[in-house]
Design an enzyme around this catalytic site. Structure first.
Site, PDB file in Angstrom:
ATOM      1  N   ASP A   1      62.382  48.719  30.732  1.00 57.73           N
ATOM      2  CA  ASP A   1      62.649  49.427  29.465  1.00 57.73           C
ATOM      3  C   ASP A   1      64.111  49.772  29.209  1.00 57.73           C
ATOM      4  OD1 ASP A   1      63.059  51.619  31.198  1.00 57.73           O
ATOM      5  OD2 ASP A   1      60.971  52.280  30.996  1.00 57.73           O
TER       6      ASP A   1
ATOM      7  N   HIS B   1      62.254  43.620  37.831  1.00 57.47           N
ATOM      8  CA  HIS B   1      61.321  42.850  37.003  1.00 57.47           C
ATOM      9  C   HIS B   1      61.945  42.414  35.675  1.00 57.47           C
ATOM     10  CE1 HIS B   1      57.644  44.680  39.289  1.00 57.47           C
ATOM     11  NE2 HIS B   1      58.123  43.615  39.896  1.00 57.47           N
TER      12      HIS B   1
ATOM     13  N   CYS C   1      66.104  26.074  27.698  1.00 58.62           N
ATOM     14  CA  CYS C   1      67.538  25.912  28.000  1.00 58.62           C
ATOM     15  C   CYS C   1      68.167  27.162  28.616  1.00 58.62           C
ATOM     16  CB  CYS C   1      68.304  25.477  26.748  1.00 58.62           C
ATOM     17  SG  CYS C   1      68.469  26.775  25.505  1.00 58.62           S
TER      18      CYS C   1
ATOM     19  N   CYS D   1      64.366  29.663  19.999  1.00 55.91           N
ATOM     20  CA  CYS D   1      65.765  29.411  20.352  1.00 55.91           C
ATOM     21  C   CYS D   1      66.376  28.463  19.314  1.00 55.91           C
ATOM     22  CB  CYS D   1      65.786  28.760  21.731  1.00 55.91           C
ATOM     23  SG  CYS D   1      67.404  28.327  22.343  1.00 55.91           S
TER      24      CYS D   1
ATOM     25  N   ASN E   1      56.134  62.083  42.667  1.00 56.84           N
ATOM     26  CA  ASN E   1      54.985  61.501  41.964  1.00 56.84           C
ATOM     27  C   ASN E   1      54.020  62.612  41.596  1.00 56.84           C
ATOM     28  OD1 ASN E   1      52.553  59.841  41.322  1.00 56.84           O
ATOM     29  ND2 ASN E   1      53.730  58.178  42.245  1.00 56.84           N
TER      30      ASN E   1
HETATM   31  P1  NAD Z   1      53.060  52.068  38.879  1.00 58.30           P
HETATM   32  O1  NAD Z   1      52.235  51.262  39.779  1.00 58.30           O
HETATM   33  O2  NAD Z   1      54.484  52.183  39.165  1.00 58.30           O
HETATM   34  O3  NAD Z   1      52.278  53.523  38.688  1.00 58.30           O
HETATM   35  C1  NAD Z   1      52.777  54.626  37.976  1.00 58.30           C
HETATM   36  C2  NAD Z   1      52.940  55.785  38.956  1.00 58.30           C
HETATM   37  O4  NAD Z   1      53.650  56.834  38.322  1.00 58.30           O
HETATM   38  C3  NAD Z   1      51.602  56.393  39.441  1.00 58.30           C
HETATM   39  O5  NAD Z   1      51.653  56.541  40.840  1.00 58.30           O
HETATM   40  C4  NAD Z   1      51.556  57.766  38.737  1.00 58.30           C
HETATM   41  O6  NAD Z   1      50.922  58.743  39.534  1.00 58.30           O
HETATM   42  C5  NAD Z   1      53.019  58.082  38.583  1.00 58.30           C
HETATM   43  N1  NAD Z   1      53.370  58.940  37.438  1.00 58.30           N
HETATM   44  C6  NAD Z   1      52.832  58.967  36.201  1.00 58.30           C
HETATM   45  N2  NAD Z   1      53.474  59.856  35.414  1.00 58.30           N
HETATM   46  C7  NAD Z   1      54.443  60.418  36.186  1.00 58.30           C
HETATM   47  C8  NAD Z   1      55.447  61.406  35.929  1.00 58.30           C
HETATM   48  N3  NAD Z   1      55.583  61.993  34.748  1.00 58.30           N
HETATM   49  N4  NAD Z   1      56.272  61.732  36.959  1.00 58.30           N
HETATM   50  C9  NAD Z   1      56.145  61.141  38.184  1.00 58.30           C
HETATM   51  N5  NAD Z   1      55.217  60.205  38.457  1.00 58.30           N
HETATM   52  C10 NAD Z   1      54.382  59.840  37.468  1.00 58.30           C
HETATM   53  O7  NAD Z   1      53.141  51.575  37.470  1.00 58.30           O
HETATM   54  P2  NAD Z   1      52.188  50.615  36.690  1.00 58.30           P
HETATM   55  O8  NAD Z   1      52.027  51.239  35.382  1.00 58.30           O
HETATM   56  O9  NAD Z   1      51.005  50.283  37.487  1.00 58.30           O
HETATM   57  O10 NAD Z   1      53.123  49.371  36.541  1.00 58.30           O
HETATM   58  C11 NAD Z   1      53.178  48.287  37.404  1.00 58.30           C
HETATM   59  C12 NAD Z   1      54.323  47.362  37.013  1.00 58.30           C
HETATM   60  O11 NAD Z   1      54.538  47.191  35.592  1.00 58.30           O
HETATM   61  C13 NAD Z   1      55.630  47.902  37.502  1.00 58.30           C
HETATM   62  O12 NAD Z   1      56.499  46.855  37.678  1.00 58.30           O
HETATM   63  C14 NAD Z   1      56.023  48.738  36.322  1.00 58.30           C
HETATM   64  O13 NAD Z   1      57.295  49.226  36.377  1.00 58.30           O
HETATM   65  C15 NAD Z   1      55.738  47.784  35.162  1.00 58.30           C
HETATM   66  N6  NAD Z   1      55.636  48.576  33.918  1.00 58.30           N
HETATM   67  C16 NAD Z   1      56.828  48.994  33.406  1.00 58.30           C
HETATM   68  C17 NAD Z   1      56.859  49.849  32.329  1.00 58.30           C
HETATM   69  C18 NAD Z   1      58.232  50.274  31.825  1.00 58.30           C
HETATM   70  O14 NAD Z   1      59.168  49.464  31.802  1.00 58.30           O
HETATM   71  N7  NAD Z   1      58.407  51.538  31.489  1.00 58.30           N
HETATM   72  C19 NAD Z   1      55.665  50.291  31.749  1.00 58.30           C
HETATM   73  C20 NAD Z   1      54.443  49.805  32.277  1.00 58.30           C
HETATM   74  C21 NAD Z   1      54.456  48.955  33.392  1.00 58.30           C
HETATM   75 ZN    ZN Z   2      66.707  26.879  24.042  1.00 53.45          ZN
END
Ligand code: NAD
Ligand code: ZN
Length: 250
Positions: free
Chosen positions: A106, A121, A132, A148, A213
């Site tokens: 993000d 990621h 390309c 593209c 967490n």
């Molecule tokens: P994850 O496996 O990293 O799980 C989220 C964790 O955050 C959980 O353990 C939860 O308990 C904890 N959590 C929730 N709210 C919180 C807070 N306010 N403070 C502290 N901890 C908190 O994440 P996922 O959603 O299973 O994602 C898996 C993959 O997809 C990862 O690579 C993730 O970064 C990506 N993803 C990225 C985004 C983004 O870019 N913001 C959003 C969704 C998924």
């Molecule tokens: Zn291209």
């Protein structure tokens, strides 16, 4: 709510460490209103990420993937860093944070002001051509699905399910994890591989591993030394304030 004693313990550990890094997951962006995959609410209740964000879906049915992606990217464009991101930016300015390895796409760590960020990621700020490799800025996106100049399809420059981690990000992350003496593991359930191996690498190298967490995770007390249970946006500013009080040892 974590006790003052736990916050102080983390502050003392950070103050005496020489090489602190942070490893962040979707949880750190929840307070910026970006939904994690497994949490309630948001985009991922309507779109199964393992289907919509799978590279084979993208290749076989780009219109279907782009339907979800357009919505996701609009959301990411509007999102603002929350107090957790800002606290990590402050820690970097205090020269107490060497780098952040983030699983998030993000761009919020960069928006908060951190300059040393490894996007494990990828980063949704960019679109990349599947043919390309040319890159475009997300802000310049016009048509959906976008194409593209070579007319091939553009994909957000993020790692989809079924895709490998960019080799440079993987190598640098493993190196930083192996060299740090303290790792903050923030808002990640630490189950998605190979990202989940990074805290293990740090631990094996003798680092202190502190989790922030809402709840215990599979690595709590096994890989991590302790968990500070609470919202990242509330815990991290308190920890950074406490580090200032302990004083910074160079
Ligand atoms: P994850 O496996 O990293 O799980 C989220 C964790 O955050 C959980 O353990 C939860 O308990 C904890 N959590 C929730 N709210 C919180 C807070 N306010 N403070 C502290 N901890 C908190 O994440 P996922 O959603 O299973 O994602 C898996 C993959 O997809 C990862 O690579 C993730 O970064 C990506 N993803 C990225 C985004 C983004 O870019 N913001 C959003 C969704 C998924
Ligand atoms: Zn291209």
């Amino acid at each position: 709510m974590p006790t003052e004693e736990t916050i102080k313990r983390a502050a003392r550990d950070i103050a005496k460490a020489k090489r602190v890094i942070a490893f962040t997951g979707a949880g750190i962006s929840v307070e910026s209103e970006i939904a994690p995959f497994r949490g309630k609410g948001g985009l991922w209740e309507r779109y199964n990420p393992e289907e919509y964000a799978h590279i084979s879906t993208f290749r076989n049915n780009p219109e279907k993937s782009w339907q979800m992606l357009a919505e996701m990217l609009e959301h990411i464009k509007k999102a603002k860093p929350n107090p957790a991101h800002l606290a990590l930016a402050e820690l970097e300015k205090m020269r107490k944070l060497r780098c952040i390895i983030t699983q998030n796409v993000d761009n919020l760590h960069q928006k908060a002001g951190n300059t040393s960020v490894i996007d494990f990621h990828g980063n949704a700020r960019w679109l990349v051509c599947l043919e390309c490799d040319r890159k475009y800025k997300l802000d310049d996106l016009e048509e959906i699905p976008p194409r593209c100049e070579c007319r091939a399809l553009l994909k957000p420059d993020v790692v989809f399910f079924g895709e490998p981690i960019p080799i440079d990000a993987l190598r640098r992350s493993q190196e930083e994890a192996g060299k740090c003496d303290l790792m903050l593991v923030i808002g990640t359930s630490a189950v998605i591989q190979p990202a989940a191996s990074l805290p293990i690498i740090a631990k094996r190298a003798g680092a202190t591993v502190i989790e922030i967490n809402l709840e215990p995770t599979p690595i709590t007390g096994i890989v991590s030394d302790y968990l500070i249970e609470g919202k990242a946006g509330e815990v991290l500013p308190r920890v950074v304030e406490a580090v200032k009080k302990v004083g910074i040892r160079e």
